[in-house]
Motif scaffolding. Structure first.
Motif, short mmCIF file in Angstrom:
data_model
loop_
_atom_site.label_atom_id
_atom_site.label_comp_id
_atom_site.label_asym_id
_atom_site.label_seq_id
_atom_site.Cartn_x
_atom_site.Cartn_y
_atom_site.Cartn_z
N ILE A 139 0.87 -1.23 0.01
CA ILE A 139 0.01 0.22 -0.01
C ILE A 139 1.08 1.17 -0.10
O ILE A 139 2.10 1.27 0.48
CB ILE A 139 -0.99 0.24 1.43
N ASP A 161 -11.77 -3.12 -5.33
CA ASP A 161 -10.92 -4.28 -5.01
C ASP A 161 -10.81 -4.46 -3.64
O ASP A 161 -9.73 -4.91 -2.87
CB ASP A 161 -9.64 -4.43 -5.57
N LYS A 220 -8.09 -0.23 -3.37
CA LYS A 220 -7.65 0.78 -4.14
C LYS A 220 -8.67 2.12 -4.09
O LYS A 220 -10.02 2.04 -4.24
CB LYS A 220 -7.56 0.44 -5.56
N GLY A 274 -7.60 4.38 -7.69
CA GLY A 274 -6.48 3.37 -8.46
C GLY A 274 -5.08 3.26 -7.41
O GLY A 274 -4.30 2.40 -7.87
N VAL A 275 -5.03 3.58 -6.50
CA VAL A 275 -3.89 3.85 -5.51
C VAL A 275 -4.07 2.92 -4.49
O VAL A 275 -5.12 2.92 -4.00
CB VAL A 275 -3.38 5.24 -5.02
N PRO A 276 -3.32 1.86 -4.10
CA PRO A 276 -3.53 0.85 -3.18
C PRO A 276 -3.29 1.54 -1.86
O PRO A 276 -2.15 2.43 -1.63
CB PRO A 276 -2.31 -0.14 -3.30
N GLN A 323 -3.70 10.24 -4.90
CA GLN A 323 -3.27 10.19 -6.57
C GLN A 323 -1.86 10.85 -6.67
O GLN A 323 -1.22 10.59 -7.81
CB GLN A 323 -4.24 10.72 -7.56
#
Ligand code: HPA
Length: 268
Positions: free
Chosen positions: A16, A35, A68, A71-73, A266
């Motif tokens: 992460i 997710d 996410k 789009g970022v873990p 982001q």
């Protein structure tokens, strides 16, 4: 088994980028994750309420979410444990150590707070530029290593503050920053205490966050923190301060956080 091992069994080697702590009434931000994997704190050793039936403070969640965001873990801690629940200022340390073990380099903290600045009203957000540890309790008391001597200058990362201010402007709102005074709670402040806090240079007051920032800095995390302003400080407005009001107004703040936090992650 440790919390990290339980999480790793389901998340393989996901790294992460950041962890996000949600304050009172802000748990809707967790719905933005894709997710998503959910780990109830009650199943994670060391986490708030591990192996307990007792509920988190109302308005707080009690799950670790991994997924996410834009789009970022990230990991999201949907609720926190407060010093006022038991007198242990280090209660969030195992959870923060776990997100570091998952790869987090940045910690984004949210909370609800009372404003001492007439120009920042309920429903607005206020970033933390610094804090005053008025509760007087330090989560690193008892830490045996020299790591305990943490430098707290620029604990609230100046670069992240600058980025967040610009992102908020792009999103259409002004984001002020201020000095947050950590008051232990759980009672709200007296009018005299609010007057004192203003004289001490505070711009907001709340019952959390500062201990987590101290722990996070020891762990080497970059920190950004922001309050959802739910009320003016005691005696500053003709309204009765209550936890119900905190939760109701936090929902208005949540709409701003839901735009700002994905934009901020982001940039990481
Ligand atoms: N004081 C302390 N904590 C708070 C407040 C306040 O006025 N509002 C929300 N959390």
């Amino acid at each position: 088994m440790q919390a990290i091992d339980i999480i790793r069994q389901k998340t393989d080697d996901i790294e992460i980028k950041a962890a996000i702590v949600l304050g009172s009434g802000l748990s809707s931000i967790g719905d933005l994750l894709s997710d998503k994997q959910v780990f109830p704190y009650s199943e994670l050793p060391g986490f708030p309420g591990f192996a307990q039936e007792t509920k988190a403070v109302s308005g707080h969640g009690s799950d670790l979410l991994i997924g996410k965001l834009a789009g970022v873990p990230v990991a999201i801690l949907t609720g926190r444990e407060h010093y006022y629940e038991h007198g242990n200022a280090a209660a969030m340390r195992p959870a923060l150590e776990t997100v570091v073990a998952l790869g987090a380099k940045t910690l984004l903290l949210t909370n609800s707070a009372g404003s001492l600045d007439e120009s920042v009203r309920p429903g607005n957000l206020m970033m933390l530029r610094d804090h005053i540890n008025y509760a007087g309790m330090n989560p690193l008391i008892g830490e045996p290593s020299d790591k305990r001597f943490v430098n707290m200058v620029d604990a609230y990362d100046p670069d992240l503050r600058k980025k967040a201010k610009q992102l908020a402007l792009d999103l259409g709102f002004d984001l002020k920053d201020g000095v947050y005074l950590w008051y232990s709670g759980p009672s709200f402040e007296t009018v005299a205490e609010i007057n004192m806090a203003i004289r001490l240079g505070a711009n907001s007051v709340g019952m959390s966050t500062a201990p987590e920032v101290i722990i996070a800095r020891m762990l080497g995390l970059k920190v950004w923190a922001c309050s959802g302003i739910t009320n003016m400080g005691a005696g500053m407005a003709n309204e009765e301060i209550s936890h119900t009001q905190t939760k109701n107004v936090a929902a208005i703040c949540a709409e701003k956080f839901e735009k700002l936090i994905p934009a901020l992650v982001q940039t990481l």
